[in-house]
Design a protein around this motif. Sequence first.
Motif, PDB file in Angstrom:
ATOM      1  N   VAL A  67       4.566 -16.106 -20.098  1.00 33.11           N
ATOM      2  CA  VAL A  67       3.753 -16.712 -19.052  1.00 33.11           C
ATOM      3  C   VAL A  67       4.052 -15.966 -17.753  1.00 33.11           C
ATOM      4  CG1 VAL A  67       3.661 -18.995 -20.133  1.00 33.11           C
ATOM      5  CG2 VAL A  67       5.488 -18.481 -18.512  1.00 33.11           C
ATOM      6  N   GLY A  68       3.094 -15.979 -16.850  1.00 31.85           N
ATOM      7  CA  GLY A  68       3.258 -15.288 -15.583  1.00 31.85           C
ATOM      8  C   GLY A  68       3.351 -16.267 -14.429  1.00 31.85           C
ATOM      9  N   LEU A  69       4.158 -15.949 -13.440  1.00 37.29           N
ATOM     10  CA  LEU A  69       4.268 -16.731 -12.208  1.00 37.29           C
ATOM     11  C   LEU A  69       4.107 -15.784 -11.029  1.00 37.29           C
ATOM     12  CD1 LEU A  69       4.977 -19.220 -10.460  1.00 37.29           C
ATOM     13  CD2 LEU A  69       7.396 -18.604 -10.761  1.00 37.29           C
ATOM     14  N   LEU A  70       3.126 -16.057 -10.179  1.00 37.03           N
ATOM     15  CA  LEU A  70       2.928 -15.275  -8.957  1.00 37.03           C
ATOM     16  C   LEU A  70       3.319 -16.117  -7.759  1.00 37.03           C
ATOM     17  CD1 LEU A  70      -0.470 -13.437  -9.556  1.00 37.03           C
ATOM     18  CD2 LEU A  70       1.863 -12.654 -10.023  1.00 37.03           C
ATOM     19  N   VAL A  71       4.163 -15.571  -6.902  1.00 40.06           N
ATOM     20  CA  VAL A  71       4.587 -16.251  -5.686  1.00 40.06           C
ATOM     21  C   VAL A  71       4.321 -15.333  -4.497  1.00 40.06           C
ATOM     22  CG1 VAL A  71       6.360 -17.595  -6.884  1.00 40.06           C
ATOM     23  CG2 VAL A  71       6.968 -15.403  -5.836  1.00 40.06           C
ATOM     24  N   HIS A  72       4.215 -15.925  -3.315  1.00 39.73           N
ATOM     25  CA  HIS A  72       4.004 -15.106  -2.125  1.00 39.73           C
ATOM     26  C   HIS A  72       5.269 -14.338  -1.744  1.00 39.73           C
ATOM     27  CE1 HIS A  72       0.038 -16.509  -1.579  1.00 39.73           C
ATOM     28  NE2 HIS A  72       0.301 -17.640  -0.984  1.00 39.73           N
ATOM     29  N   GLU A  73       6.415 -15.023  -1.813  1.00 36.35           N
ATOM     30  CA  GLU A  73       7.660 -14.424  -1.327  1.00 36.35           C
ATOM     31  C   GLU A  73       8.823 -15.066  -2.078  1.00 36.35           C
ATOM     32  OE1 GLU A  73      10.438 -12.585  -0.260  1.00 36.35           O
ATOM     33  OE2 GLU A  73       8.823 -11.933   1.071  1.00 36.35           O
ATOM     34  N   ILE A  74       9.378 -14.367  -3.049  1.00 36.86           N
ATOM     35  CA  ILE A  74      10.430 -14.954  -3.886  1.00 36.86           C
ATOM     36  C   ILE A  74      11.692 -15.248  -3.079  1.00 36.86           C
ATOM     37  CG2 ILE A  74      11.430 -12.755  -4.636  1.00 36.86           C
ATOM     38  CD1 ILE A  74      10.948 -16.001  -6.718  1.00 36.86           C
ATOM     39  N   GLY A  75      11.895 -14.555  -1.940  1.00 38.93           N
ATOM     40  CA  GLY A  75      13.053 -14.822  -1.099  1.00 38.93           C
ATOM     41  C   GLY A  75      12.934 -16.094  -0.290  1.00 38.93           C
ATOM     42  N   ASP A  76      11.737 -16.660  -0.190  1.00 39.72           N
ATOM     43  CA  ASP A  76      11.523 -17.919   0.516  1.00 39.72           C
ATOM     44  C   ASP A  76      12.044 -19.051  -0.374  1.00 39.72           C
ATOM     45  OD1 ASP A  76      10.434 -20.321   1.537  1.00 39.72           O
ATOM     46  OD2 ASP A  76       8.654 -19.309   2.308  1.00 39.72           O
ATOM     47  N   PRO A  77      12.955 -19.906   0.128  1.00 36.68           N
ATOM     48  CA  PRO A  77      13.506 -20.980  -0.700  1.00 36.68           C
ATOM     49  C   PRO A  77      12.438 -21.892  -1.306  1.00 36.68           C
ATOM     50  CG  PRO A  77      14.755 -20.763   1.333  1.00 36.68           C
ATOM     51  CD  PRO A  77      13.556 -19.877   1.471  1.00 36.68           C
ATOM     52  N   TYR A  78      11.306 -22.043  -0.647  1.00 40.22           N
ATOM     53  CA  TYR A  78      10.207 -22.850  -1.177  1.00 40.22           C
ATOM     54  C   TYR A  78       9.775 -22.325  -2.543  1.00 40.22           C
ATOM     55  CZ  TYR A  78       5.389 -24.738  -1.370  1.00 40.22           C
ATOM     56  OH  TYR A  78       4.212 -25.361  -1.754  1.00 40.22           O
ATOM     57  N   PHE A  79       9.571 -21.018  -2.632  1.00 43.29           N
ATOM     58  CA  PHE A  79       9.121 -20.424  -3.888  1.00 43.29           C
ATOM     59  C   PHE A  79      10.256 -20.330  -4.912  1.00 43.29           C
ATOM     60  CE2 PHE A  79       6.056 -18.748  -0.746  1.00 43.29           C
ATOM     61  CZ  PHE A  79       4.915 -19.325  -1.287  1.00 43.29           C
ATOM     62  N   THR A  80      11.482 -20.187  -4.423  1.00 42.76           N
ATOM     63  CA  THR A  80      12.620 -20.169  -5.335  1.00 42.76           C
ATOM     64  C   THR A  80      12.725 -21.488  -6.087  1.00 42.76           C
ATOM     65  OG1 THR A  80      13.806 -18.673  -3.845  1.00 42.76           O
ATOM     66  CG2 THR A  80      15.114 -19.842  -5.488  1.00 42.76           C
ATOM     67  N   GLU A  81      12.531 -22.598  -5.372  1.00 43.63           N
ATOM     68  CA  GLU A  81      12.632 -23.910  -6.013  1.00 43.63           C
ATOM     69  C   GLU A  81      11.455 -24.159  -6.953  1.00 43.63           C
ATOM     70  OE1 GLU A  81      13.927 -27.213  -3.569  1.00 43.63           O
ATOM     71  OE2 GLU A  81      14.810 -25.825  -2.112  1.00 43.63           O
ATOM     72  N   ILE A  82      10.269 -23.719  -6.580  1.00 43.10           N
ATOM     73  CA  ILE A  82       9.125 -23.828  -7.486  1.00 43.10           C
ATOM     74  C   ILE A  82       9.381 -23.019  -8.744  1.00 43.10           C
ATOM     75  CG2 ILE A  82       6.727 -23.069  -7.787  1.00 43.10           C
ATOM     76  CD1 ILE A  82       6.210 -24.045  -4.920  1.00 43.10           C
ATOM     77  N   ALA A  83       9.891 -21.802  -8.571  1.00 38.72           N
ATOM     78  CA  ALA A  83      10.178 -20.945  -9.722  1.00 38.72           C
ATOM     79  C   ALA A  83      11.184 -21.599 -10.661  1.00 38.72           C
ATOM     80  CB  ALA A  83      10.706 -19.588  -9.254  1.00 38.72           C
ATOM     81  N   SER A  84      12.151 -22.320 -10.100  1.00 35.52           N
ATOM     82  CA  SER A  84      13.141 -22.973 -10.960  1.00 35.52           C
ATOM     83  C   SER A  84      12.486 -24.021 -11.846  1.00 35.52           C
ATOM     84  CB  SER A  84      14.255 -23.604 -10.118  1.00 35.52           C
ATOM     85  OG  SER A  84      13.793 -24.744  -9.409  1.00 35.52           O
ATOM     86  N   GLY A  85      11.461 -24.723 -11.317  1.00 34.34           N
ATOM     87  CA  GLY A  85      10.740 -25.695 -12.130  1.00 34.34           C
ATOM     88  C   GLY A  85       9.948 -25.035 -13.246  1.00 34.34           C
ATOM     89  N   VAL A  86       9.292 -23.924 -12.925  1.00 36.35           N
ATOM     90  CA  VAL A  86       8.544 -23.181 -13.946  1.00 36.35           C
ATOM     91  C   VAL A  86       9.493 -22.674 -15.029  1.00 36.35           C
ATOM     92  CG1 VAL A  86       7.169 -21.100 -14.373  1.00 36.35           C
ATOM     93  CG2 VAL A  86       6.685 -22.525 -12.365  1.00 36.35           C
ATOM     94  N   LEU A  87      10.626 -22.118 -14.624  1.00 38.72           N
ATOM     95  CA  LEU A  87      11.585 -21.577 -15.576  1.00 38.72           C
ATOM     96  C   LEU A  87      12.170 -22.674 -16.467  1.00 38.72           C
ATOM     97  CD1 LEU A  87      13.378 -19.077 -13.179  1.00 38.72           C
ATOM     98  CD2 LEU A  87      12.059 -18.450 -15.204  1.00 38.72           C
ATOM     99  N   ARG A  88      12.362 -23.848 -15.907  1.00 34.51           N
ATOM    100  CA  ARG A  88      12.918 -24.956 -16.690  1.00 34.51           C
ATOM    101  C   ARG A  88      11.982 -25.345 -17.827  1.00 34.51           C
ATOM    102  NH1 ARG A  88      14.522 -30.037 -13.247  1.00 34.51           N
ATOM    103  NH2 ARG A  88      15.971 -28.465 -12.441  1.00 34.51           N
ATOM    104  N   VAL A  89      10.690 -25.512 -17.507  1.00 39.21           N
ATOM    105  CA  VAL A  89       9.720 -25.875 -18.545  1.00 39.21           C
ATOM    106  C   VAL A  89       9.584 -24.748 -19.561  1.00 39.21           C
ATOM    107  CG1 VAL A  89       7.274 -26.363 -18.991  1.00 39.21           C
ATOM    108  CG2 VAL A  89       8.466 -27.498 -17.105  1.00 39.21           C
ATOM    109  N   ALA A  90       9.556 -23.520 -19.068  1.00 37.75           N
ATOM    110  CA  ALA A  90       9.429 -22.376 -19.982  1.00 37.75           C
ATOM    111  C   ALA A  90      10.592 -22.334 -20.973  1.00 37.75           C
ATOM    112  CB  ALA A  90       9.361 -21.082 -19.181  1.00 37.75           C
ATOM    113  N   ALA A  91      11.799 -22.580 -20.483  1.00 39.29           N
ATOM    114  CA  ALA A  91      12.967 -22.564 -21.364  1.00 39.29           C
ATOM    115  C   ALA A  91      12.864 -23.651 -22.424  1.00 39.29           C
ATOM    116  CB  ALA A  91      14.238 -22.738 -20.541  1.00 39.29           C
ATOM    117  N   GLN A  92      12.364 -24.812 -22.023  1.00 33.82           N
ATOM    118  CA  GLN A  92      12.205 -25.915 -22.974  1.00 33.82           C
ATOM    119  C   GLN A  92      11.191 -25.587 -24.060  1.00 33.82           C
ATOM    120  OE1 GLN A  92      11.065 -29.072 -20.331  1.00 33.82           O
ATOM    121  NE2 GLN A  92      13.154 -29.513 -19.674  1.00 33.82           N
ATOM    122  N   ARG A  93      10.201 -24.753 -23.724  1.00 32.30           N
ATOM    123  CA  ARG A  93       9.135 -24.406 -24.673  1.00 32.30           C
ATOM    124  C   ARG A  93       9.371 -23.070 -25.371  1.00 32.30           C
ATOM    125  NH1 ARG A  93       4.586 -27.650 -23.719  1.00 32.30           N
ATOM    126  NH2 ARG A  93       5.327 -29.572 -22.723  1.00 32.30           N
TER     127      ARG A  93
END
Length: 343
Positions: A67-93
């Motif tokens: 699966v792909g995840l596009l973010v504006h700025e991975i260094g921005d903590p906002y996107f880091t936390e969103i990415a952690s949610g995506v990664l969590r679900v991906a790991a479960q699946r």
Amino acid sequence: MAQRARPRLVDVAQAAGVSIAAASRALSGAAGVSEEIAQRVREVAAELGYVANVHARTLAGGTSTGVGLLVHEIGDPYFTEIASGVLRVAAQRGLTVQIGHTGRDPDAELLQVRSLIANRVRAIVISGSGFVEARVQAPVKRELQDFQAAGGRVAVIGRHHLGTDAVLPDNLAGGRSITEHVLSLGHRRIAFAAGPVALTTVADRLAGAEEALRAAGSRLAELPVIEEAFTRDGGTRATLRILDEHPRTTAVIALNDDMAIGALAALRSRGVAVPREMSVAGFDDVAVAEHLSPALTTVRLPMTGMGEQALLLALKEPSVRPRRRTTGHRLVVRDSTAAPRSS
């Protein structure tokens, strides 16, 4: 003469009056549709000259594990936390995640989308603001429509014009809440450190601020709204401009926490005490916000949960109409805001 567009799976589904998923199952011989429907879909496909491709069947069959995840700025903590949610679900699946960085550039976003599709991902999640003008993302919209017609799935976080499933942060109501808080302390000389107003996130948060200001007998047009990059450095530059151009300001509302962190740095460099001489508020409640000095007053969004919801939406069967999931918000009052000093 323009070449006739090749029929897509979505064209077959629409002509046969069935969902894309049903059309895919009918053409691949999978279970889940009646013989009557399968026959109708095959006839329509033959009439339109539709030819399935291996990539489409791979995606529709769910055999791709990327699966792909596009973010504006991975260094921005906002996107880091969103990415952690995506990664969590991906790991479960049992899925792998490819992360791309767009820098809020629509051309870069298009290139990243094409790269993910070329890598045969099963689903794409786009995180971050869309653009107020729909035409800016029209090329990406066309690319994603073709991807979905081939069996891929897409979900976005934020308000976009892409016609896909979406998780919608509570930006307007949050903008109203943080502005109401600053007004309730007695501030009237307020300035906004804003990202580009061409971004829907910025526009929505300012619209919420406008609602609060009007209720208090003021208007946003009467106050400084300083546009800079929607980043920490942008927050620093915006605040320095506020100090130089609007020296009577008593409160800065930054439209994300990254800008608010930059605002605190700018005020510290000028020897301005927070909140005794200037109040500062942010938006998002990133993990570091409560550990700043002073701790940041802000609006809390469930960022990790937003990432989880977005990927879960992208992994569902497509629906007739795009699905919407709205988030709540919570005002978090900490030490960076206080009543203005009396003149």
